[in-house]
Design a protein around this motif. Sequence first.
Motif, PDB file in Angstrom:
ATOM      1  N   MET A  32       0.838  -1.201   0.000  1.00 38.89           N
ATOM      2  CA  MET A  32       0.000   0.000   0.000  1.00 38.89           C
ATOM      3  C   MET A  32       0.872   1.250   0.000  1.00 38.89           C
ATOM      4  N   GLY A  89      -1.086   4.871   9.863  1.00 38.83           N
ATOM      5  CA  GLY A  89      -2.384   4.399  10.338  1.00 38.83           C
ATOM      6  C   GLY A  89      -2.329   3.763  11.716  1.00 38.83           C
ATOM      7  N   THR A  90      -1.238   3.076  12.008  1.00 39.17           N
ATOM      8  CA  THR A  90      -1.139   2.408  13.310  1.00 39.17           C
ATOM      9  C   THR A  90      -1.206   3.427  14.440  1.00 39.17           C
ATOM     10  N   HIS A 118      -7.593  -3.769  10.484  1.00 35.50           N
ATOM     11  CA  HIS A 118      -6.134  -3.901  10.357  1.00 35.50           C
ATOM     12  C   HIS A 118      -5.545  -4.362  11.697  1.00 35.50           C
ATOM     13  N   SER A 120      -3.355  -3.270  13.408  1.00 37.61           N
ATOM     14  CA  SER A 120      -2.987  -2.191  14.335  1.00 37.61           C
ATOM     15  C   SER A 120      -3.979  -2.105  15.502  1.00 37.61           C
ATOM     16  N   ILE A 162     -14.263   0.793   8.692  1.00 42.11           N
ATOM     17  CA  ILE A 162     -13.095   0.901   7.800  1.00 42.11           C
ATOM     18  C   ILE A 162     -13.555   1.442   6.448  1.00 42.11           C
ATOM     19  N   GLY A 164     -12.125   1.520   3.129  1.00 42.47           N
ATOM     20  CA  GLY A 164     -11.030   1.025   2.287  1.00 42.47           C
ATOM     21  C   GLY A 164     -10.270  -0.037   3.057  1.00 42.47           C
ATOM     22  N   THR A 166      -7.945  -3.088   4.181  1.00 34.76           N
ATOM     23  CA  THR A 166      -6.600  -3.480   3.760  1.00 34.76           C
ATOM     24  C   THR A 166      -6.660  -4.667   2.805  1.00 34.76           C
ATOM     25  N   ASP A 191     -11.362   4.244  10.108  1.00 35.26           N
ATOM     26  CA  ASP A 191     -10.009   3.989   9.634  1.00 35.26           C
ATOM     27  C   ASP A 191     -10.009   4.104   8.112  1.00 35.26           C
ATOM     28  N   ASP A 221      -3.831   8.346   5.542  1.00 34.76           N
ATOM     29  CA  ASP A 221      -2.371   8.257   5.378  1.00 34.76           C
ATOM     30  C   ASP A 221      -1.849   8.830   4.057  1.00 34.76           C
ATOM     31  N   HIS A 223       1.141   8.721   3.200  1.00 29.96           N
ATOM     32  CA  HIS A 223       2.222   7.883   2.657  1.00 29.96           C
ATOM     33  C   HIS A 223       1.711   6.652   1.904  1.00 29.96           C
TER      34      HIS A 223
HETATM   35  N1  PLP Z   1      -5.378   0.868   8.578  1.00 35.36           N
HETATM   36  C1  PLP Z   1      -5.525   0.368   7.335  1.00 35.36           C
HETATM   37  C2  PLP Z   1      -6.887   0.271   6.726  1.00 35.36           C
HETATM   38  C3  PLP Z   1      -4.391  -0.037   6.619  1.00 35.36           C
HETATM   39  O1  PLP Z   1      -4.562  -0.570   5.390  1.00 35.36           O
HETATM   40  C4  PLP Z   1      -3.126   0.067   7.230  1.00 35.36           C
HETATM   41  C5  PLP Z   1      -1.923  -0.376   6.521  1.00 35.36           C
HETATM   42  O2  PLP Z   1      -1.959  -0.935   5.458  1.00 35.36           O
HETATM   43  C6  PLP Z   1      -3.033   0.601   8.522  1.00 35.36           C
HETATM   44  C7  PLP Z   1      -4.188   0.994   9.174  1.00 35.36           C
HETATM   45  C8  PLP Z   1      -1.701   0.752   9.209  1.00 35.36           C
HETATM   46  O3  PLP Z   1      -0.965   1.763   8.605  1.00 35.36           O
HETATM   47  P1  PLP Z   1       0.597   1.931   8.870  1.00 35.36           P
HETATM   48  O4  PLP Z   1       1.241   0.683   8.345  1.00 35.36           O
HETATM   49  O5  PLP Z   1       0.939   3.163   8.096  1.00 35.36           O
HETATM   50  O6  PLP Z   1       0.812   2.098  10.331  1.00 35.36           O
END
Ligand code: PLP
Length: 365
Positions: A32, A89-90, A118, A120, A162, A164, A166, A191, A221, A223
């Motif tokens: 991603m 995102g985390t 995710h 996280s 959520i 989108g 992962t 998220d 995010d 990034h």
């Molecule tokens: N949330 C979602 C929906 C994600 O797809 C991701 C990572 O792919 C994250 C959170 C975590 O993001 P990060 O890896 O930038 O901490």
Amino acid sequence: MRETGCPEETLFSFLSRKRREDLGYRNILSSMCTPPHPVAARAHAMFLETNLGDPGLFPGTADLERLLVRRLGALTHLPLAGGYATSGGTESNIQAFRIAKKRKPTRSPNVVVPESGHFSFQKASDILGIEVRAAPLDAEFRMDVDAVDGLMDKDTIALIGIAGTTEYGMIDPIAHLSDLALDREVFLHVDAAFGGMVIPFLDRQIPFDFRLPGVDSISIDPHKMGMSTIPAGCLLVRDPEYFSSLNVDTPYLTVKQEYTLAGTRPGAPVAAAVAVLEYLGLEGMRAVVAGCMENTRRLIEGMETLGYERAVTPDVNVATFSGDRVPATWRVSRTRAGHMRIVCMPHVDRDVIEAFLEDMSGLDA
Ligand code: PLP
């Protein structure tokens, strides 16, 4: 550590060797992340030594962080949203849990997270001692909101949706969650770490953001689809006051309190994120996203022609299929349910898709 320093040339040939061991993005279909936009790389280099953890020393960079929050707030229909730049995102998800916990103190807090959440959220749960209750998904891998009510009780401090996912690129029924959150007076965090830089630029408007009155916070995010440098995340909140409950005193800095999770925070990826948004504008971002969505459709069509069935038609640029073999030159990933997963990031352009399909045609589906 060495006793005497290493000559610069020797050092850099060592670093180059290590760098060459890394994979090039061209054949990476599982990530991603994507190579930063050239303006992001240029901006990043200008702000290398900046530290947003001590904003009084870097007022220009701190201003760029506020600009980033304003831009992302406007994109998510709340120009005056509070927010700050996270590492991704985390961190944003952990901080959203912290806010929810402070807003509703209870002895054994729980949050309801879709099964598609995710990982996280597991980290946030572990750090903060919050139970995660997994809500089942419907046939299209979206959160089954009808099941959420039964998972809630008096100790439920937050609902998570959520935008989108992962694994399957789906957007949960956030409007429905928003109604439930308002009805049950519970915090709602969305998220949109991935989808936040996709959904606002789609032709089809899908409600996921602060336009929905129950949404309290959003992870988004730069990034990922924002083509910034790493690490660039952002946590947005409906009311900047939400952050005050996280404040700790910071006696030796230029600010007296801070609510961020990290102390020292890089300004360079923030400048990079702003640079991309300003350089491309809405028009440019819509074009990038339209290209990624078109490539996703072409990939799905091409794979189905080869006999690989799609798992679902995604809302954003993540495609999933039956089948498990791919030629060794390509990197794809696998979902927890075993589907082949491909993220059509900006570097996964039409030529890459056609080359992948060509290689896949050499295998038996
Ligand atoms: N949330 C979602 C929906 C994600 O797809 C991701 C990572 O792919 C994250 C959170 C975590 O993001 P990060 O890896 O930038 O901490």
